[in-house]
Design a protein around this motif. Structure first.
Motif, PDB file in Angstrom:
ATOM      1  N   PRO A  35       0.828  -1.212   0.000  1.00  0.00           N
ATOM      2  CA  PRO A  35       0.000   0.000   0.000  1.00  0.00           C
ATOM      3  C   PRO A  35       0.867   1.267   0.000  1.00  0.00           C
ATOM      4  CG  PRO A  35      -0.713  -1.555   1.691  1.00  0.00           C
ATOM      5  CD  PRO A  35       0.599  -2.046   1.180  1.00  0.00           C
ATOM      6  N   HIS A  36       0.251   2.345  -0.377  1.00  0.00           N
ATOM      7  CA  HIS A  36       0.888   3.656  -0.343  1.00  0.00           C
ATOM      8  C   HIS A  36       1.384   3.936   1.079  1.00  0.00           C
ATOM      9  CE1 HIS A  36       1.067   7.940  -1.848  1.00  0.00           C
ATOM     10  NE2 HIS A  36       1.080   8.147  -0.536  1.00  0.00           N
ATOM     11  N   ARG A  37       2.652   4.299   1.204  1.00  0.00           N
ATOM     12  CA  ARG A  37       3.248   4.481   2.535  1.00  0.00           C
ATOM     13  C   ARG A  37       3.171   5.934   2.974  1.00  0.00           C
ATOM     14  NH1 ARG A  37       8.525   1.436   3.106  1.00  0.00           N
ATOM     15  NH2 ARG A  37       6.988  -0.218   3.508  1.00  0.00           N
ATOM     16  N   VAL A  38       2.495   6.173   4.081  1.00  0.00           N
ATOM     17  CA  VAL A  38       2.392   7.502   4.682  1.00  0.00           C
ATOM     18  C   VAL A  38       3.276   7.532   5.930  1.00  0.00           C
ATOM     19  CG1 VAL A  38       0.865   9.185   5.784  1.00  0.00           C
ATOM     20  CG2 VAL A  38       0.042   7.839   3.828  1.00  0.00           C
ATOM     21  N   PHE A  75      -5.149   7.820   8.171  1.00  0.00           N
ATOM     22  CA  PHE A  75      -4.222   6.979   7.409  1.00  0.00           C
ATOM     23  C   PHE A  75      -3.729   5.743   8.166  1.00  0.00           C
ATOM     24  CE2 PHE A  75      -3.462  11.415   5.973  1.00  0.00           C
ATOM     25  CZ  PHE A  75      -3.913  11.287   4.673  1.00  0.00           C
ATOM     26  N   TYR A  89      -3.366   2.128   3.519  1.00  0.00           N
ATOM     27  CA  TYR A  89      -2.061   2.771   3.647  1.00  0.00           C
ATOM     28  C   TYR A  89      -1.148   1.954   4.560  1.00  0.00           C
ATOM     29  CZ  TYR A  89      -4.484   6.820   1.717  1.00  0.00           C
ATOM     30  OH  TYR A  89      -5.217   7.660   0.907  1.00  0.00           O
ATOM     31  N   ASP A  90       0.134   2.049   4.276  1.00  0.00           N
ATOM     32  CA  ASP A  90       1.173   1.585   5.186  1.00  0.00           C
ATOM     33  C   ASP A  90       1.608   2.819   5.973  1.00  0.00           C
ATOM     34  OD1 ASP A  90       3.450   0.760   6.458  1.00  0.00           O
ATOM     35  OD2 ASP A  90       4.488   0.067   4.677  1.00  0.00           O
ATOM     36  N   PHE A  91       1.286   2.858   7.254  1.00  0.00           N
ATOM     37  CA  PHE A  91       1.436   4.075   8.046  1.00  0.00           C
ATOM     38  C   PHE A  91       2.555   3.915   9.065  1.00  0.00           C
ATOM     39  CE2 PHE A  91       0.361   6.726  11.731  1.00  0.00           C
ATOM     40  CZ  PHE A  91       0.171   7.958  11.124  1.00  0.00           C
ATOM     41  N   THR A 110       4.068   9.460   0.878  1.00  0.00           N
ATOM     42  CA  THR A 110       3.539  10.728   1.379  1.00  0.00           C
ATOM     43  C   THR A 110       4.219  11.021   2.705  1.00  0.00           C
ATOM     44  OG1 THR A 110       1.371  10.590   0.308  1.00  0.00           O
ATOM     45  CG2 THR A 110       1.508  11.914   2.307  1.00  0.00           C
ATOM     46  N   ASP A 117      -6.830   9.344  -3.619  1.00  0.00           N
ATOM     47  CA  ASP A 117      -6.118   8.071  -3.762  1.00  0.00           C
ATOM     48  C   ASP A 117      -7.043   6.903  -4.063  1.00  0.00           C
ATOM     49  OD1 ASP A 117      -3.756   9.410  -3.163  1.00  0.00           O
ATOM     50  OD2 ASP A 117      -3.750   8.799  -1.058  1.00  0.00           O
ATOM     51  N   HIS A 118      -8.246   6.901  -3.457  1.00  0.00           N
ATOM     52  CA  HIS A 118      -9.078   5.698  -3.475  1.00  0.00           C
ATOM     53  C   HIS A 118     -10.509   5.915  -3.948  1.00  0.00           C
ATOM     54  CE1 HIS A 118      -5.948   3.364  -1.469  1.00  0.00           C
ATOM     55  NE2 HIS A 118      -5.805   4.363  -0.620  1.00  0.00           N
TER      56      HIS A 118
END
Length: 326
Positions: free
Chosen positions: A13-16, A36, A48-50, A82, A185-186
């Motif tokens: 997943p998108h990393r925040v 997130f 998200y990967d938070f 992000t 994003d989604h």
């Protein structure tokens, strides 16, 4: 003969990543975690990967409310898709050089940068906002302009999307910007699910005013809830401000004032946003006909739908479909 699987690797997943520094504000950190960082079992997937990181092993939060420990060091910022930068009330205190370097490197490799509230000061101090649009809390606008004249500060808006750098105004606007990013994003379906869990409005335009005046306490009769629910159930109809005022049993002028006071927008602007949000949901669910989508949302024609979607989402209906349709 090789029997290795031909299945492509599953993309993470998108990393925040949020950088927390000494005297950071707990509220905006909480907003980032809520939007997130929490698992979303109701959606069946991880959005998200938070991660949290800090320049020091122990970080004293604003006014000594608590000490944050057990988070990653600044190396975690190097892997952010992000990066949310620190925001603090002590805007005159310089940020750590190592922290500013991490922001510059993230910007240089194309990460998306986000500043909540006074986070715009961190971005500006790192030098990544020169010539760019940004906003910050209204109480610090004058100080920001004096220190960073090369930044195009936009006062009295909730948040500013300048592409790969986004900034929001005072505390609660962090939720607006966070949900805006989830939508970007989604898509609309996901952001509606997230906002329902937050019990917070899924979408307020970034250009709405920061400061919504509430000169006297509202009584129950002033609530717009009944009018909003009535209109949301009839978005396919040609509603007017007079129609909404009749349901609220007030004059059009009084209704306009209530919208401004309670929602920070006008009845027509709210209606348009709701129509576009419904159009996005229909497109995500696979409705192929733009004319039918426009009709069901009360927008009228496919041409008008294209104009409104570009204005509100930055995407044409076909681009939105490619990105978000299930």
């Amino acid at each position: 003969m090789s029997h290795e699987s031909s299945q492509p690797p599953v993309a993470r997943p998108h990393r925040v990543v949020v950088i927390v520094d000494e005297n950071s504000n707990p509220f905006e950190l909480g907003c980032a975690i809520e939007v997130f960082g929490l698992p979303r079992p109701e959606l069946g997937r991880e959005l998200y990967d938070f991660r949290l990181c800090s320049p020091e092993p122990r970080t004293l939060m604003r006014d000594g409310f608590y000490t944050l420990t057990g988070v990653a060091d600044l190396d975690a910022a190097e892997e952010a898709d992000t990066l949310i930068v620190p925001n603090r009330p002590d805007i005159e205190v310089p940020r750590r050089p190592a922290l500013l370097d991490a922001v510059r490197r993230a910007h240089g490799r194309g990460a998306r940068l986000v500043g909540f509230c006074s986070g715009a000061f961190t971005l500006a101090e790192a030098g990544v906002l020169d010539g760019r649009r940004a906003t910050a809390h209204w109480r610090w606008a004058e100080a920001f302009r004096a220190r960073f004249p090369a930044v195009r500060l936009e006062e009295d808006v909730l948040f500013v999307d300048d592409g790969d750098i986004l900034t929001s105004a005072g505390s609660a606007a962090a939720l607006d910007l966070g949900l805006y990013l989830v939508r970007r994003d989604h898509g609309a379906e996901v952001v509606n699910a997230v906002s329902r869990r937050l019990v917070f409005a899924a979408h307020r335009e970034g250009g709405q005013r920061q400061f919504i005046e509430r000169p006297v306490p509202r009584v129950a009769e002033d609530s717009l809830a009944r009018v909003l629910a009535w209109a949301q159930a009839r978005l396919d109809q040609a509603l007017t401000v007079d129609d909404l005022a009749a349901v609220a049993t007030v004059s059009a002028a009084t209704l306009h004032r209530r919208f401004r006071t309670q929602l920070g927008t006008t009845p027509l602007a709210w209606l348009t946003s709701e129509r576009v949000a419904l159009a996005c949901r229909l497109i995500e669910r696979g409705e192929p006909s733009l004319e039918l989508v426009a009709h069901r949302c009360g927008i009228g024609t496919a041409a008008h739908l294209r104009t409104l979607m570009r204005r509100h989402t930055g995407l044409s209906p076909s681009e939105y479909r490619r990105r978000f349709s299930s």
